[in-house]
Design a protein around this motif. Structure first.
Motif, PDB file in Angstrom:
ATOM      1  N   THR A   1      32.704  55.201  44.208  1.00  0.00           N
ATOM      2  CA  THR A   1      32.372  53.842  44.322  1.00  0.00           C
ATOM      3  C   THR A   1      30.957  53.480  44.107  1.00  0.00           C
TER       4      THR A   1
ATOM      5  N   GLY B   1      43.333  50.349  35.186  1.00  0.00           N
ATOM      6  CA  GLY B   1      43.411  51.793  35.222  1.00  0.00           C
ATOM      7  C   GLY B   1      42.315  52.508  36.180  1.00  0.00           C
ATOM      8  N   PRO B   2      40.868  52.251  35.840  1.00  0.00           N
ATOM      9  CA  PRO B   2      39.964  53.002  36.632  1.00  0.00           C
ATOM     10  C   PRO B   2      40.211  52.116  38.288  1.00  0.00           C
TER      11      PRO B   2
ATOM     12  N   LEU C   1      40.488  54.768  41.292  1.00  0.00           N
ATOM     13  CA  LEU C   1      39.485  54.852  42.368  1.00  0.00           C
ATOM     14  C   LEU C   1      40.139  54.339  43.833  1.00  0.00           C
TER      15      LEU C   1
ATOM     16  N   THR D   1      30.246  53.278  40.639  1.00  0.00           N
ATOM     17  CA  THR D   1      30.667  51.964  39.943  1.00  0.00           C
ATOM     18  C   THR D   1      29.788  50.786  40.604  1.00  0.00           C
ATOM     19  N   MET D   2      29.267  50.824  41.588  1.00  0.00           N
ATOM     20  CA  MET D   2      28.372  49.727  42.075  1.00  0.00           C
ATOM     21  C   MET D   2      26.980  49.757  41.453  1.00  0.00           C
TER      22      MET D   2
ATOM     23  N   LEU E   1      41.048  46.485  30.711  1.00  0.00           N
ATOM     24  CA  LEU E   1      40.280  47.689  30.939  1.00  0.00           C
ATOM     25  C   LEU E   1      40.058  48.307  32.476  1.00  0.00           C
TER      26      LEU E   1
ATOM     27  N   TYR F   1      42.966  51.458  39.825  1.00  0.00           N
ATOM     28  CA  TYR F   1      44.069  52.208  40.387  1.00  0.00           C
ATOM     29  C   TYR F   1      43.468  53.591  40.740  1.00  0.00           C
TER      30      TYR F   1
ATOM     31  N   ILE G   1      36.641  45.988  38.665  1.00  0.00           N
ATOM     32  CA  ILE G   1      36.904  47.250  38.973  1.00  0.00           C
ATOM     33  C   ILE G   1      36.987  47.357  40.609  1.00  0.00           C
TER      34      ILE G   1
ATOM     35  N   LEU H   1      32.170  44.521  33.917  1.00  0.00           N
ATOM     36  CA  LEU H   1      33.385  45.456  34.282  1.00  0.00           C
ATOM     37  C   LEU H   1      33.270  46.144  35.835  1.00  0.00           C
ATOM     38  N   PRO H   2      32.132  46.268  36.540  1.00  0.00           N
ATOM     39  CA  PRO H   2      31.952  46.865  37.650  1.00  0.00           C
ATOM     40  C   PRO H   2      32.524  45.870  38.804  1.00  0.00           C
TER      41      PRO H   2
END
Lengths: 266, 276
Positions: free
Chosen positions: B96, B79-80, B84, B99-100, B76, B82, B160, B156-157
């Motif tokens: 960013t 993709g995100p 970002l 996401t954090m 999952l 790449y 990523i 997840l974060p």
């Protein structure tokens, strides 16, 4: 080809939805009128915020968490910065090993480190004939294990780029070592210090696992108070408490971002 | 200058090194209902944890959940990450931070969010009922699926951000070169981008696996009373059962299994990819 593009965009959307929706949902439901969270709500209300502040466990949890995080940051960040400075500037042997050791507390799972500390505190309590588990100093000591490694981690990245020649120039121009440190090195370190302080504070403030066994009556942190409440129910009062925490942390991030680009740290 | 490491180093030694040794020693002691434990040197606690079907099941559940979450998170997150990493607009730093942000909000708050999403009166059920797709609320909460879903969302974060920083360091020209030389997008992806970003995948996956193995709040809140994982089991031995030697042994088993699986897993994947 179009399908691949679509999947790519779909995955990105899905990932951000899974990450952010729960937080957003809590913020939204904290304004719902109904006692049990229901969609759509029968109306909107702010009473849960009053309710949240009225509940002793959340208010005292917030105060304890704040105190612990502030003290642990105040102690851990200077020590961590000193270590990071030594690790990036001097030629000590086994740099890699020392760094790994200092990062150890965030590599060892919180629940394992927490139980080990709990047992140690109990032994120390017996030897010294004083309470440690369930006291503020006990919690601060434990949370130094969060603030030191996070400072080392954030600061070693931030300090690597510092130009040593500026300090050398200052020294050549006749500045004493102490003056060089206070007037040149320290100001250059400011972004790293701000970032390290923010990360340390937040990591301490929201920590659960390391803290679980170390709290006591009247000396519980906000995440633990929230967890205990959640084991029975999820309602708008809790959503209100969570929203307050979310807002505080978002504000801290935005303020920090003015001093140092957060996107360069992690 | 080198001495500046000492204060921090000594504190970590005192607050982590020492306590870990003490707990290791305790794990070889004998349980005593009256005095909590007796000095001894026995492997009984470790044997019990490995042989007892109850604890076998907890360990297996933990490993299965952690592995599933790690694989799902990696799939999952690519993709995100790449997206970002290759983004060039002024939104990049904002995204960013976004996401954090969930990382810093903390696990308890976010678990609560997943509760509000998945419960019988939660958003998913309310939406499906409102649209008339279902007539009875679905049981989403208190299932292994709920734990896996929430854990993936929570870690997840990390994945990523770790992946994005590695992908960012891969020059874009490498991808262009592959395309110019006639590689199809899929070929370029699997033969160029994935091998080059492998360090990031391994670093991210190891971190995520460690976090999943030690998840506490999600299994407790979203798994229901029947669902048991290691971290809550360790806590229970100290907080409720007061069986210190056994709790200490469980904690070390959790630590050891995590360390061994992380190292073996990363080296196997790294080797495989180099050979292929």
């Amino acid at each position: 080809m179009r399908l691949t593009r679509l999947t790519y965009r779909g995955v990105i959307f899905l990932a951000y939805l899974v990450m952010l929706l729960p937080v957003l949902l809590l913020v939204v439901t904290s304004f719902f009128k109904d006692t049990i969270i229901t969609f759509p709500p029968s109306g909107l209300s702010l009473e849960w915020y009053a309710n949240a502040i009225d509940r002793e466990e959340f208010l005292s949890g917030f105060i304890v968490s704040f105190k612990v995080a502030a003290l642990a940051t105040l102690i851990g960040v200077p020590l961590g910065m000193a270590a990071a400075l030594a690790l990036t500037r001097s030629a000590i042997r086994g740099k890699q090993a020392i760094t790994t050791f200092l990062l150890g507390p965030i590599i060892v799972p919180g629940i394992v480190a927490g139980t080990a500390l709990y047992l140690t505190f109990l032994v120390a309590q017996n030897q010294l004939d004083m309470d440690i588990v369930g006291t503020l100093p006990g919690l601060v000591a434990a949370h130094i294990l969060l603030t030191i490694p996070w400072t080392v981690r954030v600061a070693t990245a931030g300090l690597q780029g510092l130009d040593k020649s500026v300090e050398e120039a200052a020294a050549n121009l006749g500045a004493r070592p102490w003056t060089v440190f206070m007037r040149v090195t320290l100001p250059m370190m400011r972004p790293a210090i701000v970032a390290a302080s923010m990360f340390s504070f937040i990591q301490s403030f929201e920590n659960l696992e390391l803290t679980l066994l170390l709290v006591g009556p009247g000396m519980s942190t906000l995440p633990i108070a929230m967890l205990n409440y959640l084991e029975f129910q999820i309602d708008p009062t809790l959503a209100a408490v969570a929203t307050i925490q979310v807002v505080v942390i978002a504000a801290m991030m935005l303020i920090t971002d003015r001093y140092v680009k957060l996107s360069r740290i992690v | 200058m080198a001495k500046l490491v000492l204060p921090a180093g000594l504190l970590v030694l005192l607050l982590l090194g020492g306590p870990m040794l003490l707990m290791l020693r305790y794990s070889f002691n004998e349980y005593d209902p009256l005095y909590i434990m007796q000095q001894a040197f026995t492997f009984e606690n470790y044997a019990k944890a490995v042989v007892d079907p109850y604890y076998q099941k907890i360990l297996m559940t933990t490993i299965t959940v952690a592995l599933t979450c790690t694989v799902l998170t990696t799939l999952l997150a690519y993709g995100p990450a790449y997206w970002l990493a290759r983004m060039e607009s002024r939104w990049k730093s904002k995204l960013t931070i976004l996401t954090m942000f969930p990382l810093l909000v903390g696990g308890v708050v976010r678990s609560a969010g997943y509760l509000a999403l998945l419960s019988t009166t939660g958003l998913i059920n309310a939406t499906l009922l409102g649209l008339g797709i279902i007539s009875e609320p679905l049981t989403l909460l208190y299932t292994p699926g709920a734990v896996i879903f929430a854990t993936v969302g929570i870690v997840l974060p990390y994945m990523i951000l770790t992946l994005a920083s590695v992908i960012e360091s891969i020059p874009r020209q490498v991808e262009d070169a592959a395309a110019n030389l006639g590689a199809r997008p899929a070929t370029a992806f699997f033969r160029v981008l994935v091998p080059l970003s492998l360090p990031g995948v391994l670093a991210g996956a190891s971190l995520v696996f460690i976090l999943c193995m030690n998840a506490y709040a999600t299994p407790l809140l979203l798994g229901g009373p029947q669902f048991q994982m290691m971290a809550p089991a360790v806590y229970e031995q100290f907080a409720k059962a007061s069986n210190w030697p056994f709790g200490a042994a469980l904690a070390f088993i959790l630590l050891m299994v995590t360390v061994i699986l992380t190292t073996v897993g990363s080296s196997v994947i790294a080797k495989r990819y180099k050979a292929g």
